[in-house]
Design a protein around this motif. Structure first.
Motif, PDB file in Angstrom:
ATOM      1  N   GLY A   1      65.261  58.957  29.572  1.00 63.37           N
ATOM      2  CA  GLY A   1      66.147  58.107  28.791  1.00 63.37           C
ATOM      3  C   GLY A   1      66.267  56.737  29.440  1.00 63.37           C
ATOM      4  O   GLY A   1      65.283  56.143  29.866  1.00 63.37           O
ATOM      5  N   ASP A   2      67.499  56.241  29.552  1.00 66.29           N
ATOM      6  CA  ASP A   2      67.701  54.903  30.118  1.00 66.29           C
ATOM      7  C   ASP A   2      68.063  54.926  31.598  1.00 66.29           C
ATOM      8  O   ASP A   2      68.371  53.895  32.186  1.00 66.29           O
TER       9      ASP A   2
ATOM     10  N   GLU B   1      68.182  49.826  24.694  1.00 68.99           N
ATOM     11  CA  GLU B   1      68.142  50.467  23.374  1.00 68.99           C
ATOM     12  C   GLU B   1      66.828  51.203  23.146  1.00 68.99           C
ATOM     13  O   GLU B   1      66.797  52.293  22.571  1.00 68.99           O
TER      14      GLU B   1
ATOM     15  N   ARG C   1      65.003  52.671  25.336  1.00 70.49           N
ATOM     16  CA  ARG C   1      65.047  53.917  26.093  1.00 70.49           C
ATOM     17  C   ARG C   1      66.056  54.905  25.511  1.00 70.49           C
ATOM     18  O   ARG C   1      65.893  56.129  25.673  1.00 70.49           O
ATOM     19  N   GLN C   2      67.081  54.420  24.839  1.00 67.85           N
ATOM     20  CA  GLN C   2      68.056  55.311  24.225  1.00 67.85           C
ATOM     21  C   GLN C   2      67.440  56.146  23.103  1.00 67.85           C
ATOM     22  O   GLN C   2      68.020  57.146  22.674  1.00 67.85           O
TER      23      GLN C   2
ATOM     24  N   ARG D   1      68.508  60.117  21.785  1.00 65.59           N
ATOM     25  CA  ARG D   1      68.933  60.118  20.385  1.00 65.59           C
ATOM     26  C   ARG D   1      67.978  60.899  19.484  1.00 65.59           C
ATOM     27  O   ARG D   1      68.411  61.625  18.590  1.00 65.59           O
TER      28      ARG D   1
ATOM     29  N   TYR E   1      71.556  61.830  33.859  1.00 67.62           N
ATOM     30  CA  TYR E   1      71.277  62.220  32.474  1.00 67.62           C
ATOM     31  C   TYR E   1      72.001  63.534  32.164  1.00 67.62           C
ATOM     32  O   TYR E   1      72.609  63.689  31.092  1.00 67.62           O
TER      33      TYR E   1
ATOM     34  N   TRP F   1      61.346  59.074  25.580  1.00 65.80           N
ATOM     35  CA  TRP F   1      61.497  57.803  24.854  1.00 65.80           C
ATOM     36  C   TRP F   1      60.156  57.189  24.474  1.00 65.80           C
ATOM     37  O   TRP F   1      60.114  56.201  23.738  1.00 65.80           O
TER      38      TRP F   1
END
Length: 283
Positions: free
Chosen positions: A22-23, A41, A43-44, A48, A73, A227
């Motif tokens: 992720g981020d 965003e 990486r989000q 998501r 995470y 991602w």
């Protein structure tokens, strides 16, 4: 040169692994407060959308994978960790804030490892037995900390294309050509690097790698990121490759299973190496 002895006469082996970043890596690099919103965003997309897509893909191919999750995470998305565990996948350590061991003292690395372990267990994972270093950076001290923590294996080094020992840890070796990041990662900015490759081209190259693993009796460890390979076209191409893996003569296993297998082999087929010695001579 004799072939490595895989279980049940398998022609070679494959591990399909996911770095569930992720981020978190961006948060490590931006701890001075200068995170770029565009990359944040981008990486989000992983938590998501991407992770769910990858989990469904593993189900469709009936493959059990190894998922490496940073501790932060797990603290932020405990439900995601539970879903990975409930679907039967291995969950391994991947730093707390995706901090590379080369940036930490031995004491700080041990602290981050313990914090990561606690976060994963609290989120619903079984106690991890393996570690994957962020960015595949390692130090001799880091290996000592992993051993002291009672881990079974590391999956960060590239010294062979079958499992081997570094000290008393089994090394489940990786390679950059089987990581999606060098081929898909593109975040723009003043120095964006090369443009991402087409998923179909990358999967064609990976199929060649898998077929070569069967030819030479080696281990291919695929590494994807939520991602990156969770994007629609990349996921579709990866799904087709996983179907090829599932129908091949390769032993498709988790990294933990590979480490357990290697640890149980008789000493005459174990390959141990001195870490950072002159030429990496046999121990």
């Amino acid at each position: 040169m004799s072939r490595y002895p895989w279980p049940d006469g398998a022609s070679g082996a494959c591990v399909v692994s996911v770095d569930v970043d992720g981020d978190v890596p961006l948060r490590w690099r931006s701890r001075d407060g200068t995170a770029r919103l565009a990359e944040l965003e981008q990486r989000q997309f992983g938590p998501r959308v991407g992770l769910s897509r990858l989990l469904d893909m593993f189900d469709d191919a009936n493959i059990t994978g190894s998922f490496y999750v940073p501790g932060q995470y797990a603290d932020r998305y405990p439900g995601h960790v539970r879903r990975i565990a409930e679907r039967g996948h291995e969950i391994g350590l991947h730093g707390y804030l995706h901090e590379p061991p080369t940036a930490l003292s031995k004491t700080d690395f041990a602290s981050a490892l313990g914090r990561s372990m606690d976060a994963l267990i609290h989120a619903g994972a079984e106690r991890p037995t393996g570690f994957r270093s962020p960015s595949w950076d390692m130090t001799s001290d880091a290996f000592a900390v992993l051993s002291d923590a009672g881990l079974r294996y590391d999956s960060s080094m590239m010294g062979s294309d079958t499992p081997y020992f570094i000290g008393d840890l089994v090394e489940v070796p990786v390679q950059w050509t089987l990581d999606d990041a060098p081929f898909y990662r593109y975040v723009g900015g003043p120095d964006p690097g090369q443009l991402p490759v087409r998923p179909s081209d990358l999967m064609s190259a990976w199929k060649d790698e898998l077929d070569s693993a069967a030819q030479y009796g080696t281990l291919a460890v695929l590494t994807v990121h939520d991602w990156l390979s969770g994007r629609a076209a990349a996921a579709s191409a990866l799904g087709q490759l996983l179907e090829h893996v599932a129908s091949s003569t390769l032993w498709c296993a988790t990294a933990e299973e590979v480490a357990q297998w290697h640890g149980g082999l008789s000493p005459n087929v174990d390959t141990s190496w001195n870490l950072a010695t002159d030429g990496g001579s046999n121990a």
